[in-house]
Design an enzyme around this catalytic site. Sequence first.
Site, PDB file in Angstrom:
ATOM      1  CG  ASP A  67      -0.325  -0.558   2.475  1.00 48.29           C
ATOM      2  OD1 ASP A  67       0.919  -0.556   2.558  1.00 48.29           O
ATOM      3  OD2 ASP A  67      -1.055  -0.994   3.380  1.00 48.29           O
ATOM      4  CG  ASN A 136      -9.041  -1.649  11.723  1.00 48.38           C
ATOM      5  OD1 ASN A 136      -8.062  -2.254  11.310  1.00 48.38           O
ATOM      6  ND2 ASN A 136      -9.552  -0.616  11.084  1.00 48.38           N
ATOM      7  CG  HIS A 138      -5.896  -2.406   8.659  1.00 50.39           C
ATOM      8  ND1 HIS A 138      -6.015  -1.116   9.119  1.00 50.39           N
ATOM      9  CD2 HIS A 138      -4.567  -2.687   8.754  1.00 50.39           C
ATOM     10  CE1 HIS A 138      -4.840  -0.643   9.460  1.00 50.39           C
ATOM     11  NE2 HIS A 138      -3.940  -1.581   9.265  1.00 50.39           N
ATOM     12  CD  GLU A 143      -8.909   0.731   7.463  1.00 51.94           C
ATOM     13  OE1 GLU A 143      -8.770  -0.216   8.261  1.00 51.94           O
ATOM     14  OE2 GLU A 143      -8.451   1.864   7.699  1.00 51.94           O
TER      15      GLU A 143
HETATM   16  C1  F6R Z   1       1.408  -1.532   6.157  1.00 55.72           C
HETATM   17  C2  F6R Z   1       0.161  -2.231   6.232  1.00 55.72           C
HETATM   18  C3  F6R Z   1      -0.672  -2.278   7.469  1.00 55.72           C
HETATM   19  C4  F6R Z   1       0.127  -2.628   8.732  1.00 55.72           C
HETATM   20  C5  F6R Z   1      -0.778  -2.621   9.962  1.00 55.72           C
HETATM   21  C6  F6R Z   1      -0.024  -2.926  11.228  1.00 55.72           C
HETATM   22  O1  F6R Z   1       1.965  -1.636   4.866  1.00 55.72           O
HETATM   23  O2  F6R Z   1      -0.222  -2.756   5.248  1.00 55.72           O
HETATM   24  O3  F6R Z   1      -1.692  -3.231   7.290  1.00 55.72           O
HETATM   25  O4  F6R Z   1       0.719  -3.887   8.571  1.00 55.72           O
HETATM   26  O5  F6R Z   1      -1.400  -1.373  10.075  1.00 55.72           O
HETATM   27  O6  F6R Z   1       0.855  -1.875  11.495  1.00 55.72           O
HETATM   28  P1  F6R Z   1       1.929  -1.981  12.659  1.00 55.72           P
HETATM   29  O7  F6R Z   1       2.874  -3.048  12.273  1.00 55.72           O
HETATM   30  O8  F6R Z   1       2.588  -0.614  12.686  1.00 55.72           O
HETATM   31  O9  F6R Z   1       1.186  -2.283  13.910  1.00 55.72           O
END
Ligand code: F6R
Length: 241
Positions: A67, A136, A138, A143
């Site tokens: 992303d 959440n 994702h 989402e």
């Molecule tokens: C980032 C991504 C997100 C993160 C998720 C967890 O490229 O795709 O899905 O993996 O938000 O983030 P952290 O590791 O910072 O808790």
Amino acid sequence: MKIIHARDYDHMSRQAANIISAQVILKPNSVLGLATGASPIGTYRQLIEWYRKGDLDFGQVRTVNLDEYVGLAPEDEQSYACFMRRNFFDSVNIYPSNTYIPYGLNPNAEDECSRYDAVIRALGGIDLQLLGLGPNGHIGFNEPADFFTKGTHMVSLSEATIQANKRFFEKEEDVPRFAYTMGICDIMQAERVVMVVSGAAKAPVVRDAFFGPVTPRVPASILQLHKDFTLVADEEALSAC
Ligand code: F6R
């Protein structure tokens, strides 16, 4: 689904790096799907260490990131393109031309999403997809919703995600409100999926995603149906299961 129980963040990072390292050794021209965020930083650090020792070679590896924030240039310090250079690409022998990330400055969402899906297709799909887990549920920026979205698409980030990601920005207002993300189908079609999760704050969502029903309200729950999914989680993250 396999679960690897790690002691803590560092142990989780080494276990995940071991799996990625085996992938690259067995298939030097692997297509790696990569993630940003705090969870995979230790994994990248470990891979860099093994590269420096001469045990790993990324010369033929291709990468596709999950992303990117809409509106941020790849040069922007907060962009995921910059994150990847800072935390991984600049420290190993990956060719920049072999690394792909959605282009946050393309104002035409339809055009950018079909371009990115074509990139993934042209690479022949993803051999190993590395994931983190949003608070959440994702994955990428898929989402919670009423349905799973298949291909790359533009999302409006949920309040929970904005709150979780503001720690990376100076002010909450600076967190972009939209992102381009790979879809659930892109992720599910990866040959292999490895997720790293650490810390007590993620314990409830780990339980809901992997010990509850498969539902688009908890997007990561779809991974229960993947043919080769490995969850590498530390004790705290598994403490509610
Ligand atoms: C980032 C991504 C997100 C993160 C998720 C967890 O490229 O795709 O899905 O993996 O938000 O983030 P952290 O590791 O910072 O808790």
